[in-house]
Motif scaffolding. Structure first.
Motif, PDB file in Angstrom:
ATOM      1  N   ILE A  94       1.629  -0.821  13.072  1.00  0.00           N
ATOM      2  CA  ILE A  94       0.170  -1.336  12.825  1.00  0.00           C
ATOM      3  C   ILE A  94      -0.836  -1.272  11.759  1.00  0.00           C
ATOM      4  N   LEU A  95      -0.514  -0.287  10.735  1.00  0.00           N
ATOM      5  CA  LEU A  95      -1.052   0.024   9.777  1.00  0.00           C
ATOM      6  C   LEU A  95      -0.892  -1.071   8.678  1.00  0.00           C
ATOM      7  N   ASP A  96      -1.829  -1.422   7.723  1.00  0.00           N
ATOM      8  CA  ASP A  96      -1.550  -2.292   6.750  1.00  0.00           C
ATOM      9  C   ASP A  96      -0.597  -1.605   5.532  1.00  0.00           C
ATOM     10  N   LEU A  97       0.594  -1.476   5.947  1.00  0.00           N
ATOM     11  CA  LEU A  97       1.697  -0.710   5.188  1.00  0.00           C
ATOM     12  C   LEU A  97       3.059  -1.446   5.631  1.00  0.00           C
TER      13      LEU A  97
ATOM     14  N   ASN B 205       0.621  -1.345   0.096  1.00  0.00           N
ATOM     15  CA  ASN B 205      -0.092  -0.041  -0.066  1.00  0.00           C
ATOM     16  C   ASN B 205       0.896   1.289  -0.186  1.00  0.00           C
ATOM     17  N   GLY B 206       2.007   1.157  -0.516  1.00  0.00           N
ATOM     18  CA  GLY B 206       2.787   2.365  -0.639  1.00  0.00           C
ATOM     19  C   GLY B 206       2.193   3.786  -1.118  1.00  0.00           C
ATOM     20  N   ARG B 207       1.138   3.358  -2.288  1.00  0.00           N
ATOM     21  CA  ARG B 207       0.613   4.749  -2.672  1.00  0.00           C
ATOM     22  C   ARG B 207      -0.302   5.500  -1.710  1.00  0.00           C
ATOM     23  N   PHE B 208      -0.777   4.720  -0.764  1.00  0.00           N
ATOM     24  CA  PHE B 208      -1.506   5.464   0.309  1.00  0.00           C
ATOM     25  C   PHE B 208      -0.640   6.729   0.908  1.00  0.00           C
ATOM     26  N   LEU B 209       0.691   6.487   0.862  1.00  0.00           N
ATOM     27  CA  LEU B 209       1.784   7.581   1.535  1.00  0.00           C
ATOM     28  C   LEU B 209       1.700   8.815   0.704  1.00  0.00           C
ATOM     29  N   TYR B 210       1.210   8.936  -0.638  1.00  0.00           N
ATOM     30  CA  TYR B 210       1.718  10.109  -1.377  1.00  0.00           C
ATOM     31  C   TYR B 210       1.098  11.341  -0.815  1.00  0.00           C
ATOM     32  N   SER B 211      -0.094  11.420  -0.020  1.00  0.00           N
ATOM     33  CA  SER B 211      -0.504  12.640   0.618  1.00  0.00           C
ATOM     34  C   SER B 211       0.506  12.880   1.957  1.00  0.00           C
ATOM     35  N   ALA B 212       0.924  11.803   2.623  1.00  0.00           N
ATOM     36  CA  ALA B 212       1.760  12.100   3.754  1.00  0.00           C
ATOM     37  C   ALA B 212       3.085  12.669   3.239  1.00  0.00           C
ATOM     38  N   PHE B 213       3.720  12.149   2.121  1.00  0.00           N
ATOM     39  CA  PHE B 213       5.125  12.389   1.618  1.00  0.00           C
ATOM     40  C   PHE B 213       4.818  13.856   1.309  1.00  0.00           C
ATOM     41  N   SER B 214       3.736  14.307   0.799  1.00  0.00           N
ATOM     42  CA  SER B 214       3.780  15.739   0.392  1.00  0.00           C
ATOM     43  C   SER B 214       3.669  16.806   1.786  1.00  0.00           C
ATOM     44  N   VAL B 215       3.442  16.135   2.939  1.00  0.00           N
ATOM     45  CA  VAL B 215       3.604  17.039   4.103  1.00  0.00           C
ATOM     46  C   VAL B 215       4.944  16.763   4.733  1.00  0.00           C
ATOM     47  N   PHE B 216       5.327  15.640   4.902  1.00  0.00           N
ATOM     48  CA  PHE B 216       6.446  15.255   5.841  1.00  0.00           C
ATOM     49  C   PHE B 216       7.221  13.994   5.056  1.00  0.00           C
ATOM     50  N   ASN B 217       8.323  14.260   4.687  1.00  0.00           N
ATOM     51  CA  ASN B 217       9.149  13.267   3.795  1.00  0.00           C
ATOM     52  C   ASN B 217      10.365  12.826   4.131  1.00  0.00           C
TER      53      ASN B 217
ATOM     54  N   HIS C  91     -12.419  -0.502  13.254  1.00  0.00           N
ATOM     55  CA  HIS C  91     -11.749  -0.907  12.172  1.00  0.00           C
ATOM     56  C   HIS C  91     -11.501  -2.368  11.672  1.00  0.00           C
ATOM     57  N   THR C  92     -11.151  -2.401  10.415  1.00  0.00           N
ATOM     58  CA  THR C  92     -11.058  -3.879  10.027  1.00  0.00           C
ATOM     59  C   THR C  92      -9.346  -4.079  10.104  1.00  0.00           C
ATOM     60  N   ILE C  93      -9.154  -5.165  10.346  1.00  0.00           N
ATOM     61  CA  ILE C  93      -7.640  -5.729  10.410  1.00  0.00           C
ATOM     62  C   ILE C  93      -7.428  -6.756   9.258  1.00  0.00           C
TER      63      ILE C  93
ATOM     64  N   SER D  70      -6.717  -1.285   8.099  1.00  0.00           N
ATOM     65  CA  SER D  70      -6.994  -1.317   6.766  1.00  0.00           C
ATOM     66  C   SER D  70      -6.668   0.491   6.543  1.00  0.00           C
ATOM     67  N   VAL D  71      -5.942   0.679   5.530  1.00  0.00           N
ATOM     68  CA  VAL D  71      -5.539   2.140   5.116  1.00  0.00           C
ATOM     69  C   VAL D  71      -6.799   2.692   4.506  1.00  0.00           C
ATOM     70  N   LYS D  72      -7.916   1.676   4.028  1.00  0.00           N
ATOM     71  CA  LYS D  72      -9.196   2.517   3.516  1.00  0.00           C
ATOM     72  C   LYS D  72      -9.890   3.236   4.556  1.00  0.00           C
ATOM     73  N   GLU D  73      -9.627   2.862   5.899  1.00  0.00           N
ATOM     74  CA  GLU D  73     -10.402   3.719   6.972  1.00  0.00           C
ATOM     75  C   GLU D  73      -9.550   4.690   7.771  1.00  0.00           C
ATOM     76  N   ILE D  74      -8.377   5.160   7.112  1.00  0.00           N
ATOM     77  CA  ILE D  74      -7.361   6.105   7.622  1.00  0.00           C
ATOM     78  C   ILE D  74      -7.564   7.203   6.699  1.00  0.00           C
ATOM     79  N   ALA D  75      -7.668   8.450   7.244  1.00  0.00           N
ATOM     80  CA  ALA D  75      -7.344   9.669   6.332  1.00  0.00           C
ATOM     81  C   ALA D  75      -6.047   9.717   6.141  1.00  0.00           C
ATOM     82  N   PRO D  76      -5.536   9.782   4.735  1.00  0.00           N
ATOM     83  CA  PRO D  76      -4.233   9.677   4.216  1.00  0.00           C
ATOM     84  C   PRO D  76      -3.491  10.992   4.580  1.00  0.00           C
ATOM     85  N   GLN D  77      -4.178  12.171   4.710  1.00  0.00           N
ATOM     86  CA  GLN D  77      -3.197  13.287   5.169  1.00  0.00           C
ATOM     87  C   GLN D  77      -3.160  13.623   6.387  1.00  0.00           C
ATOM     88  N   THR D  78      -3.720  12.938   7.463  1.00  0.00           N
ATOM     89  CA  THR D  78      -3.741  13.191   8.890  1.00  0.00           C
ATOM     90  C   THR D  78      -3.479  11.939   9.846  1.00  0.00           C
ATOM     91  N   MET D  79      -3.581  10.618   8.987  1.00  0.00           N
ATOM     92  CA  MET D  79      -3.520   9.507   9.952  1.00  0.00           C
ATOM     93  C   MET D  79      -4.699   9.328  10.823  1.00  0.00           C
TER      94      MET D  79
END
Length: 420
Positions: free
Chosen positions: A388-391, A67-79, A185-187, A365-374
């Motif tokens: 703990i995240l599916d990453l 699920n690396g693609r989930f991190l695009y938003s996060a990397f735009s904030v802190f990388n 949450h779904t695990i 499941s990262v589908k249940e996490i807001a990608p810009q704020t966690m």
């Protein structure tokens, strides 16, 4: 006392979350069930602490197959570059090694842990170790952390940073999954990744090749229909139970998934000992060696091409007598040897356990996490970060990058939530 933010778990992501929350003005309590904070960090990178990786963000995401693609938003904030600046700002000089891996110049993981703890204390974070959490009661505005001792602590926001189920002696024993489930949450299914691979082949059982390292080979995983699933060109080593080393660790999750997907007991793997040469050029170079020393024993003519034991093993597999005179070896036999060198095939039956893995696959499941704020999409005031995240990423500074990036963002946003 009510805290603005409670961070549960003192690993890489929890330490970074504490910094993020406290920097943004929150009163933070960091709780860990172990005696020491940063235990996983202290043993990471072989005790040298591979703090991050300097490859471009696109490349880093490619090295996070889970699920690396989930991190695009996060990397735009802190990388990764922010991680480097952060540690250099704390006085840790970093150096770049192969494949973009960043290490402290001192080669000591303990230095990295020390400056993080120092920073947390400077920021006024309250630290409680030897404090296991029993459960969490989620409320409308205020949440309650129930400790095993019976004590109840109130907070406006919670960051769960307790890791997965790998390397349990550092405290990652899967405690957080129940708390995540309780919040709705779904695990996703948990499985070992970055883990040594097991095999029942006779040459493994007889320890014929045990301890032999192969440099820069291509190790690949094949499906039952003979289609390539994944290949990694790196170093590897034969062990008493199978294969390990960087190439094997990277292939491990594909072995686990293929065994499950195709519902088979065995999966085929291949080793290409000369990934940068094709069969014809390899055949030509073997022939040249023979032509230059035609009357020497065949195995001696090829000396130095591969580790001796492995070379003799492949010669035997190609049904050539290594003692025979070099120019007596037929073209056909030589082709067989090239085949062994380019695609030595063996079957594997799984991996070591999730506890023995470097990294846990699956998780919240990262589908249940807001990608810009966690932030949890299921429960106000709840944030997740780290393993703990599916990453999950490959070894090489990728998982620690995920931990620091998601930790910083979870902590910062937990502070915003509590103080808004």
């Amino acid at each position: 006392m009510t805290y603005d933010c409670i961070v549960i778990g003192g690993g890489p992501s929890g330490l970074m979350a504490s910094v993020g929350a406290a920097t943004n003005g929150a009163r933070v309590l960091l709780i860990d069930k172990g005696e020491k904070l940063g235990r996983k960090l202290a043993i990471s990178g072989g005790g040298r602490c591979n703090v991050t990786n300097r490859l471009p963000v696109e490349e880093i995401i490619k090295h996070i197959p889970g699920n690396g693609r989930f991190l695009y938003s996060a990397f735009s904030v802190f990388n990764n570059e922010d991680i480097i600046r952060f540690f250099e700002g704390l006085g840790i000089e970093l150096k770049e090694e192969d494949h973009g891996r960043m290490f402290p110049v001192t080669n000591k993981a303990t230095d990295v842990v020390a400056v993080l703890l120092q920073k947390i204390k400077q920021l006024g974070v309250t630290i409680r170790t030897n404090t296991p959490v029993k459960t969490i009661h989620y409320g409308e505005d205020i949440h309650e952390i129930i400790l095993h001792s019976g004590e109840v602590i109130q907070t406006k926001s919670i960051v769960i940073a307790v890791g997965g189920k790998s390397v349990p002696h550092t405290g990652s024993t899967g405690d957080g999954y129940a708390w995540a489930k309780k919040a709705g949450h779904t695990i996703t299914e948990l499985y070992p990744t970055e883990v040594p691979i097991t095999s029942n082949e006779s040459f493994i059982k007889q320890k014929t090749l045990q301890g032999i390292s192969l440099r820069n080979v291509a190790l690949s995983v094949w499906n039952p229909k003979g289609k390539l699933i994944k290949a990694h060109q790196m170093d590897m080593i034969f062990t008493h139970f199978g294969v390990s080393g960087p190439a094997a660790l990277r292939c491990s999750q594909y072995v686990v998934k293929a065994l499950k997907k195709f519902d088979v007991p065995l999966i085929e793997m291949k080793i290409d000992s000369f990934p940068d040469e094709n069969e014809d050029t390899l055949l030509t170079s073997l022939q040249k060696r023979i032509d230059s020393e035609p009357k020497k024993a065949f195995k001696n003519v090829l000396k130095g091409l591969l580790p001796e034991k492995f070379l003799h093993f492949l010669i035997e597999r190609a049904e050539i007598d290594g003692e025979s005179i070099a120019d007596q070896v037929s073209k056909q036999a030589l082709r067989q040897l090239v085949l062994q060198m380019k695609s030595f095939s063996f079957s594997v039956n799984g991996t070591l356990s999730i506890e023995k893995a470097f990294v846990t696959g699956g998780g919240v499941s990262v589908k249940e996490i807001a990608p810009q704020t966690m932030a949890s999409k299921k429960q106000e005031g709840l944030f997740f970060c780290g393993e703990i995240l599916d990453l999950h990423g490959y070894t090489g500074g990728y998982n620690i990058t995920v931990a620091f990036v998601t930790g910083n963002i979870a902590g910062t946003n937990a502070a915003y939530h509590a103080l808004s």
